[in-house]
Design an enzyme around this catalytic site. Sequence first.
Site, PDB file in Angstrom:
ATOM      1  N   HIS A 158       0.814  -1.215   0.000  1.00 41.08           N
ATOM      2  CA  HIS A 158       0.000   0.000   0.000  1.00 41.08           C
ATOM      3  C   HIS A 158       0.852   1.272   0.000  1.00 41.08           C
ATOM      4  O   HIS A 158       1.903   1.346   0.626  1.00 41.08           O
ATOM      5  CB  HIS A 158      -0.930   0.017   1.220  1.00 41.08           C
ATOM      6  CG  HIS A 158      -0.191  -0.004   2.529  1.00 41.08           C
ATOM      7  ND1 HIS A 158       0.226   1.122   3.176  1.00 41.08           N
ATOM      8  CD2 HIS A 158       0.216  -1.043   3.299  1.00 41.08           C
ATOM      9  CE1 HIS A 158       0.845   0.804   4.299  1.00 41.08           C
ATOM     10  NE2 HIS A 158       0.855  -0.526   4.396  1.00 41.08           N
ATOM     11  N   ASP A 159       0.386   2.258  -0.747  1.00 40.42           N
ATOM     12  CA  ASP A 159       0.961   3.610  -0.768  1.00 40.42           C
ATOM     13  C   ASP A 159       2.361   3.679  -1.355  1.00 40.42           C
ATOM     14  O   ASP A 159       3.051   4.693  -1.211  1.00 40.42           O
ATOM     15  CB  ASP A 159       0.961   4.223   0.637  1.00 40.42           C
ATOM     16  CG  ASP A 159      -0.435   4.310   1.234  1.00 40.42           C
ATOM     17  OD1 ASP A 159      -1.242   5.095   0.717  1.00 40.42           O
ATOM     18  OD2 ASP A 159      -0.719   3.568   2.196  1.00 40.42           O
TER      19      ASP A 159
ATOM     20  N   GLY B 119       5.081  -1.092   2.800  1.00 34.26           N
ATOM     21  CA  GLY B 119       4.267   0.088   2.556  1.00 34.26           C
ATOM     22  C   GLY B 119       5.077   1.368   2.459  1.00 34.26           C
ATOM     23  O   GLY B 119       6.131   1.518   3.066  1.00 34.26           O
TER      24      GLY B 119
END
Length: 261
Positions: A118-119, A136
Amino acid sequence: MISNLSSVHPKAQIGKHTEIGPFVTIEEDVIIGDHCTIRSNAVIMNGTRIGDHCEIYPGAILGADPQDLKYKGEYTLLQIGHHTTIREYCTVNKGTKHRGATSVGSHVLLMAYVHVAHDCVVGNHAILSNCVNLAGHVEIADHAILGGLVAVHQFVKIGQYSFIGGGSLVRKDVPPYIKASKDPLSYIGVNSIGLERQGFNRERIQDIQDIYKILFVKHSNNTVAMEEILHSIGESNDKSKIIDFIKASERGIIRGSKRVS
């Protein structure tokens, strides 16, 4: 052409001349560009945006929820650029509210079994070799190459045109234009061959080498090295990018090596 053995939500937006093979699952909130190829058994989940001329290979899963306990179902995206290839069994997760999206650029190659959490931000023309794992919030700049089985700690930044040797554990930021390997991860030289292939001339590469000799070989103190670089190396765009990267580093940069000449 869409195979009648696939499951494509009627509200998903599929571009012109895009081919979708058998046993593919495409959820409702998905946008796929023109001239893409989605091969068998790929899963493309809500919030995924794919550009034109992309190839998604069998078993890839794109846009799954973040593996982050702070994620509470907020609306986020996975954004993929143009001419990007995602090979077998890659997993690329959506973002969280921290950034709102995970981003993979254009002309990127993700080889088999890569995980992008994520991200993360993966720049244009980057190559992530087999089994690379990004935690992440990792940022990979344009033209960076990561060898097979590289694992990258969360929030790490890897600079443009850098090369990370296979099997490395990346816990600190990696400045632009360099090669890094060993354990713990260390500077092993400027990525001169890669730079030549990208059109850097000999004089430009030499200037970059001069900067990193001061930073990683001559001095063990980064503050002293930065002062010498500022005053002894002529101004250039490359020098500015290196200095800006180091100044902006929050995790600190990787170590140098006295054995590098």
